[in-house]
Design an enzyme around this catalytic site. Structure first.
Site, mmCIF file in Angstrom:
data_model
loop_
_atom_site.group_PDB
_atom_site.id
_atom_site.type_symbol
_atom_site.label_atom_id
_atom_site.label_comp_id
_atom_site.label_asym_id
_atom_site.label_seq_id
_atom_site.Cartn_x
_atom_site.Cartn_y
_atom_site.Cartn_z
ATOM 1 N N TYR A 208 44.837 40.635 37.358
ATOM 2 C CA TYR A 208 45.436 41.262 38.540
ATOM 3 C C TYR A 208 46.078 40.217 39.445
ATOM 4 O O TYR A 208 47.265 40.305 39.777
ATOM 5 C CB TYR A 208 44.393 42.066 39.319
ATOM 6 C CG TYR A 208 44.977 42.739 40.529
ATOM 7 C CD1 TYR A 208 45.649 43.944 40.401
ATOM 8 C CD2 TYR A 208 44.902 42.151 41.794
ATOM 9 C CE1 TYR A 208 46.218 44.559 41.503
ATOM 10 C CE2 TYR A 208 45.471 42.761 42.904
ATOM 11 C CZ TYR A 208 46.127 43.966 42.749
ATOM 12 O OH TYR A 208 46.706 44.566 43.833
ATOM 13 N N LYS B 13 50.154 39.505 40.179
ATOM 14 C CA LYS B 13 50.729 39.564 41.524
ATOM 15 C C LYS B 13 51.354 38.228 41.917
ATOM 16 O O LYS B 13 52.367 38.187 42.633
ATOM 17 C CB LYS B 13 49.658 39.984 42.523
ATOM 18 C CG LYS B 13 49.182 41.426 42.333
ATOM 19 C CD LYS B 13 50.326 42.414 42.411
ATOM 20 C CE LYS B 13 49.872 43.850 42.355
ATOM 21 N NZ LYS B 13 51.009 44.810 42.454
#
Length: 255
Positions: free
Chosen positions: A145, A149
């Site tokens: 994750y 990002k």
């Protein structure tokens, strides 16, 4: 009227973008996976703000869904908001690799392909903007994750630099990096957020206000709210190994 294309448009930050942009007079193209909810959202915005609302049911983790989105953004889109995203519960080796690959498809490949598809038209018209919704997790990377990002931030900055001379500053690409936001995001990932203090939570409408303001100013990386600006600023002076350890309990919880 200008047209905005928003992915993940029926909930959270995506829905907040849709409401704000409709109130500003944008026609909307809304993308999500749930057709019933998508049509209901479009009807509500159409009725309240008297703007044109077009819907596209698509799953950006599939080739079919990505291709349909690419085709639509090539035509008459003045603002693209790449907002669709999700989190996996658990640390890296506890998450099936298929779920991690799906995350990369949505967080990275979809962002790349839709940005690549929309920019030629914007450059030809001499106006437009792309907002890629990232996260403050990009600055405390842990797991897929945070890494995805971080990629979105670096990608946005790179593309902004690439088109600067061609667009004369009139076509802008920006990464939006909020922290904890009151949305369905954490509930869907089945994350217990009870340990997060109240002052760390952001209102999604405030996040959208900050994003649009920063886009107009030509900011390339928008971090809404003073507390998260301070966190990101401090993180740049902390050794990455320590940042990784500090983020071990919270890094996967950020939007």
């Amino acid at each position: 009227m200008p047209t905005a294309f928003i992915t993940g448009a029926t909930a959270g930050i995506g829905a907040a973008f849709a409401r704000r942009l409709a109130s500003d007079g944008f026609d909307l193209v809304l993308l999500a996976r749930d057709t019933e909810r998508l049509e209901r959202t479009a009807a509500e915005l159409r009725g309240k703000y008297a703007v044109r609302t077009e819907t596209l049911t698509a799953d950006l983790s599939t080739e079919e869904g990505l291709a349909a989105a690419e085709e639509r953004v090539r035509t008459d889109v003045d603002l693209l908001v790449n907002n669709a995203g999700f989190a996996n519960k658990g640390v890296f080796l506890d998450v099936p690799v298929s779920d991690e690959l799906t995350m990369l498809k949505v967080h990275c490949e979809a962002v790349l392909r839709l940005t690549h598809a929309v920019l030629p038209g914007m450059l030809e018209r001499g106006r437009g903007g792309v907002i890629n919704v990232s996260s403050v997790a990009a600055f405390a990377t842990r797991g897929t994750y945070g890494a995805s990002k971080a990629w979105a931030v670096n990608f946005s900055q790179g593309v902004a630099a690439d088109i600067r001379n061609r667009s004369h500053g009139k076509v802008r690409v920006m990464a939006l990096c909020p922290g904890f936001v009151h949305t369905e995001f954490h509930e869907r990932a089945q994350m217990d957020m009870s340990d997060v203090p109240g002052f760390m939570w952001l209102d999604k409408d405030d996040v959208v206000d900050a994003a649009l303001r920063d886009l107009r100013r030509g900011v390339q990386v928008s971090v809404p709210s003073p507390q998260y600006k301070a966190i990101v600023g401090v993180s740049r002076f902390i050794p990455r190994g320590l940042v990784a350890r500090m983020s071990s309990t919270t890094g996967r919880k950020y939007k």
